[in-house]
Scaffold this active site. Structure first.
Site, mmCIF file in Angstrom:
data_model
loop_
_atom_site.group_PDB
_atom_site.id
_atom_site.type_symbol
_atom_site.label_atom_id
_atom_site.label_comp_id
_atom_site.label_asym_id
_atom_site.label_seq_id
_atom_site.Cartn_x
_atom_site.Cartn_y
_atom_site.Cartn_z
ATOM 1 N N GLY A 13 0.853 -1.330 -0.078
ATOM 2 C CA GLY A 13 0.016 -0.059 0.061
ATOM 3 C C GLY A 13 0.835 1.172 0.001
ATOM 4 C CD GLU A 104 -7.436 0.587 -5.202
ATOM 5 O OE1 GLU A 104 -7.335 1.331 -5.889
ATOM 6 O OE2 GLU A 104 -7.767 0.577 -4.060
#
Length: 226
Positions: A13, A104
């Site tokens: 991340g 996403e």
């Protein structure tokens, strides 16, 4: 995905995942990847902005490609991008992948990259990472930093204010390591702080869709950028 892959599933991340972890992780390791540059050059139509007024979120750009772009900001960090690697509990890998694929959906695709832990005693890892590639429709190319700051300051989406996303990211990076500074992020944060906060009294954006990733997990905000 094989049993071996599920047992060794690591996620990198570099945006909101630094301060908003994915569900079902059992290890969190600060560190960095090489060969990329982090930039606020991805449009956000679904979380930190709207289709009518897109916000800006971070993506990763391969350093070799970034060098061909007309970026006015130097890359003081070389080709290192700091963030966090999460190990996902093997029995939950499928659930987490489905959750992230929805989170996403707006322009990001799956890539794999070596990850280098901040602690040199730990081994390198192979991490999955979501990247807005240059050919995705939300990638905007090189942008003027002040224009990006103005857009971030003004933008609002179902997941909240765009400026909140930026300032959270700046603080999260500061907390990772003495070496995790990102001048692009800090510069944008300074520019945004210098602007007057927008008047939100007449603005309203619908709440984001929520979904459960398991019967025991709290509902998670499906936030745009990892």
């Amino acid at each position: 995905m094989s049993d071996h892959q599920s047992a060794n599933f690591w996620l990198f991340g570099y945006g909101s995942l630094i301060w908003k972890p994915p569900p079902h992780f059992d290890q969190r390791i600060p560190g960095y990847i090489k060969g990329y540059v982090r930039r606020f050059w991805q449009a956000s139509e679904d979380h930190r902005g709207t289709p009518e007024s897109p916000g800006r979120v971070v993506t990763l750009i391969q350093k070799s490609f970034w060098e061909t772009l007309d970026d006015t900001q130097r890359q003081t960090e070389g080709d290192r991008v700091w963030g966090v690697a999460y190990h996902i509990i093997p029995s939950r890998v499928k659930e987490v992948q489905e959750y992230l694929d929805i989170r996403e959906i707006n322009g990001y695709s799956i890539q794999y990259t070596p990850f280098h832990p901040a602690d040199p005693a730990l081994p390198d890892l192979d991490c999955l990472v979501y990247i807005g590639m240059p050919d995705n429709p939300q990638f905007l190319g090189a942008l003027d930093p002040q224009d990006v700051a103005n857009t971030i300051n003004a933008s609002l989406g179902p997941s909240g204010e765009n400026r909140e996303y930026l300032l959270h990211l700046e603080k999260a990076l500061e907390d990772l390591s003495p070496n995790s500074h990102d001048e692009h992020i800090s510069d944008l944060a300074r520019r945004v702080r210098a602007l007057p906060p927008p008047d939100r009294r007449s603005q309203h954006v619908a709440e984001p869709e929520l979904r459960k990733v398991s019967s025991t997990e709290e509902q998670e905000e499906i936030e745009k950028e990892v």
